[in-house]
Design a protein around this motif. Structure first.
Motif, short mmCIF file in Angstrom:
data_model
loop_
_atom_site.label_atom_id
_atom_site.label_comp_id
_atom_site.label_asym_id
_atom_site.label_seq_id
_atom_site.Cartn_x
_atom_site.Cartn_y
_atom_site.Cartn_z
N GLU A 178 0.81 -1.22 0.00
CA GLU A 178 0.00 0.00 0.00
C GLU A 178 0.84 1.26 0.00
N LEU A 179 2.12 1.16 0.29
CA LEU A 179 3.00 2.33 0.31
C LEU A 179 3.80 2.47 -0.97
N TYR A 180 3.56 1.59 -1.96
CA TYR A 180 4.30 1.72 -3.22
C TYR A 180 3.83 2.96 -3.96
N SER A 181 4.78 3.77 -4.41
CA SER A 181 4.47 5.02 -5.10
C SER A 181 4.46 4.78 -6.59
N GLY A 182 3.31 4.96 -7.21
CA GLY A 182 3.20 4.74 -8.65
C GLY A 182 1.87 4.12 -8.98
N GLN A 183 1.81 3.34 -10.07
CA GLN A 183 0.58 2.71 -10.47
C GLN A 183 0.22 1.57 -9.54
N SER A 184 -1.10 1.24 -9.49
CA SER A 184 -1.55 0.06 -8.73
C SER A 184 -0.69 -1.13 -9.12
N SER A 185 -0.09 -1.76 -8.14
CA SER A 185 0.89 -2.79 -8.46
C SER A 185 0.79 -3.98 -7.53
N THR A 186 0.93 -5.16 -8.13
CA THR A 186 1.06 -6.40 -7.38
C THR A 186 2.44 -6.97 -7.68
N PRO B 122 10.98 -22.39 -0.88
CA PRO B 122 10.56 -21.46 0.18
C PRO B 122 11.73 -20.83 0.93
N THR B 123 12.89 -21.48 0.89
CA THR B 123 14.05 -20.93 1.58
C THR B 123 14.78 -19.88 0.76
N ASP B 124 14.40 -19.74 -0.50
CA ASP B 124 15.08 -18.79 -1.39
C ASP B 124 14.08 -18.18 -2.37
N PRO B 125 13.09 -17.42 -1.86
CA PRO B 125 12.11 -16.80 -2.77
C PRO B 125 12.78 -15.80 -3.68
N SER B 126 12.26 -15.64 -4.90
CA SER B 126 12.85 -14.70 -5.85
C SER B 126 11.76 -13.84 -6.47
N PHE B 127 12.07 -12.55 -6.63
CA PHE B 127 11.15 -11.62 -7.27
C PHE B 127 11.08 -11.89 -8.77
N VAL B 128 9.86 -11.92 -9.33
CA VAL B 128 9.68 -12.20 -10.75
C VAL B 128 9.33 -10.94 -11.53
N THR B 129 8.27 -10.25 -11.11
CA THR B 129 7.83 -9.09 -11.88
C THR B 129 6.84 -8.27 -11.06
N ARG B 130 6.56 -7.07 -11.54
CA ARG B 130 5.51 -6.22 -10.99
C ARG B 130 4.41 -6.10 -12.02
N ALA B 131 3.17 -6.40 -11.62
CA ALA B 131 2.03 -6.34 -12.53
C ALA B 131 1.14 -5.16 -12.15
N SER B 132 0.56 -4.50 -13.14
CA SER B 132 -0.28 -3.34 -12.88
C SER B 132 -1.42 -3.28 -13.89
N ASN B 133 -2.56 -2.76 -13.45
CA ASN B 133 -3.66 -2.51 -14.37
C ASN B 133 -3.66 -1.07 -14.85
N GLY B 134 -2.63 -0.29 -14.46
CA GLY B 134 -2.47 1.07 -14.98
C GLY B 134 -3.16 2.15 -14.18
N LEU B 135 -3.92 1.78 -13.14
CA LEU B 135 -4.59 2.79 -12.33
C LEU B 135 -3.63 3.35 -11.29
N GLY B 136 -4.02 4.46 -10.65
CA GLY B 136 -3.15 5.09 -9.68
C GLY B 136 -3.45 4.75 -8.24
N SER B 137 -4.45 3.92 -8.00
CA SER B 137 -4.87 3.63 -6.63
C SER B 137 -3.84 2.79 -5.89
N SER B 138 -3.83 2.92 -4.57
CA SER B 138 -2.99 2.08 -3.73
C SER B 138 -3.62 0.69 -3.62
N CYS B 139 -2.77 -0.32 -3.53
CA CYS B 139 -3.25 -1.69 -3.40
C CYS B 139 -3.18 -2.13 -1.95
N ALA C 58 -8.32 -6.00 -2.91
CA ALA C 58 -9.00 -4.80 -2.40
C ALA C 58 -8.03 -3.64 -2.57
N ASN C 59 -8.29 -2.81 -3.57
CA ASN C 59 -7.33 -1.79 -3.98
C ASN C 59 -7.81 -0.38 -3.63
#
Length: 464
Positions: free
Chosen positions: A9-17, A25-42, A55-56
């Motif tokens: 909810e504190l990410y600055s920018g487009q609505s993002s997951t 599980p011992t070594d999780p890795s970031f894959v990508t950031r997905a957005s629907n292009g809106l400006g709302s906080s997630c 619930a965005n």
């Protein structure tokens, strides 16, 4: 499952997951950031089967198809806060989709509890293939393919359309359905330029469903002559009269004071790390590094550009909408020179920047619309904080100079060797590059995947 979805909810920018691979599980890795292009906080999000329920805040409940785990596609929404989709802590706080009845409940901070009947229809529009829609749309004969799925109803497969606008007005063409996917061959387009397009289809009861809108560049080829992601200075320089907040090349600080309280970018535009930002550092108090008491100007080196009609493209961030601002008298100004900086012409003025809500913006300008190139091309970006003081933050990234060419491609994309006929030679190019990304040929529809769609295009255009 092996995929973890996080809303910040504190990410600055487009609505993002934010999507993580947790197969280990011992070594999780970031894959990508997905957005629907809106400006709302997630805010809170939950998975159920192949759906993600989010619930965005101000954009309400958003439902995504996650059958392709790293490529969520929004398929439905219920807006509990219809007056705005901007960033802010109002609206939908949480959602619960796990009742055996299928009923969904959404809690809204201002409007209370919403109880939603799940007797509704999901329709998903997904670009066919693995590469999405091509970034470059041919001036004539571009084939676009889309997979359209429905849950809770039946599609009228003959009703699919594409709506598009190449700058000459809205146009519509019917989609062809081959039993598996929908496709369309676009007519001649206004080139060079940009085209916006979206898809629509009806179910058997006549209800219309529409996809999101896409924007792509119209050209048959691109010659990139300058490309700078600012991982190195590359001759750019800053001149500052402000007491603080001057331009610097840095990896943007993402501490909550800088990003949330003061609307700093928090990240660069292209994922490389570095960009030019106004003031940077871990804030120990509110808005420690924003621009104060003057202006700061970022200037490019002189570029000798020996092409007919260059285009300049860059990503920018500008925000002067923090809650303590009341004057909004500090515009962001982008200028271009065709004579090495002897004189300047304004390309872009942003009087009211809201990048904290909208995220980074990419802008493109045809140089000949503004200046005549003589001794060299030069750019400058000016951000300021005039009295009375305001919170002002800016950024520049991903600068390019390129030439868009039109008419170089064959009128028929299926004529891969451009000999005026679609025959066995073209078919052999598809088969010879089968399963590749098409860099060596065979990718008729430009989706970066040589497969059955390309064979179908060749056979459908066969002249012998």
């Amino acid at each position: 499952g092996n995929t973890f979805y996080v809303n910040d909810e504190l990410y600055s920018g487009q609505s993002s997951t934010f999507i993580f691979d947790v197969s280990d599980p011992t070594d999780p890795s970031f894959v990508t950031r997905a957005s629907n292009g809106l400006g709302s906080s997630c805010h809170n999000c939950y998975t159920k089967g192949d759906k993600l329920f989010a619930a965005n805040y101000r954009s309400g409940l958003r439902v995504f198809d996650i059958s392709s785990p790293y490529n969520p596609v929004e398929i439905s929404y219920f807006d509990t806060y219809p007056s705005s989709n901007s960033s802010g802590f109002n609206g939908a706080w949480s959602v619960y989709p796990y009742f055996p009845s299928g009923t969904i409940i959404v809690s809204d901070i201002e409007r209370g509890l919403f109880v939603l009947d799940t007797d509704f229809t999901f329709v998903g529009f997904t670009p066919s293939g693995t590469g999405g829609f091509p970034e470059l749309i041919a001036s004539s004969g571009q084939v676009l393919s889309v997979d359209i799925s429905i849950e809770g109803g039946t599609l009228d497969t003959g009703s699919g359309v594409i709506e598009f606008n190449d700058g000459t007005g809205n146009q519509q063409s019917a989609l062809n359905f081959d039993g598996t996917r929908y496709s369309v061959t676009l007519p001649a387009l206004n080139c060079p330029g940009q085209v916006s397009f979206s898809f629509g289809i009806r179910d058997n009861e006549g209800t219309l469903y529409e996809s999101q809108s896409y924007v792509r560049t119209i050209a048959d080829s691109v010659d990139v002559v300058v490309e700078n992601d600012f991982e190195s200075p590359a001759g750019w320089s800053a001149q500052t009269t402000a007491s603080s907040g001057g331009w610097e090349r840095a990896v943007p600080s993402n501490d909550s004071t800088s990003v949330i309280d003061c609307s700093a970018p928090g990240s660069d535009a292209d994922g490389g790390g570095f960009c030019w930002v106004t003031g940077n550092g871990f804030s120990t108090f509110g808005c420690e590094f924003d621009i104060d008491g003057g202006q700061t100007t970022l200037t490019s080196p002189v570029y000798s550009v020996d092409i007919d009609d260059p285009e300049v493209i860059f990503s920018w961030w500008y925000d002067n909408t923090s809650s303590n601002n009341n004057e909004f008298d500090d515009p962001f100004v982008v200028e271009i020179s065709g004579n090495s900086g002897a004189s300047w012409t304004t390309l872009l003025t942003v009087p009211l920047g809201s990048s904290a809500q909208s995220g980074w913006t990419e802008s493109a300008f045809l140089v000949s619309d503004y200046v005549t190139l003589t001794t060299g091309l030069r750019m400058r970006f000016t951000a300021s904080d005039n009295e009375p003081g305001s919170v002002v933050e800016a950024g520049v990234d991903n600068f390019r100079i390129q030439q868009l060419s039109c008419g170089a491609a064959c009128p028929n994309p299926a004529d891969l060797n451009c000999d005026g006929s679609v025959n066995g030679i073209d078919l052999s190019l598809v088969l010879g590059n089968w399963g590749t990304n098409g860099e060596a040929g065979g990718d008729v529809n430009g989706d970066d995947n040589v497969d059955g769609q390309d064979i179908a295009s060749v056979l459908g255009s066969w002249t012998g």
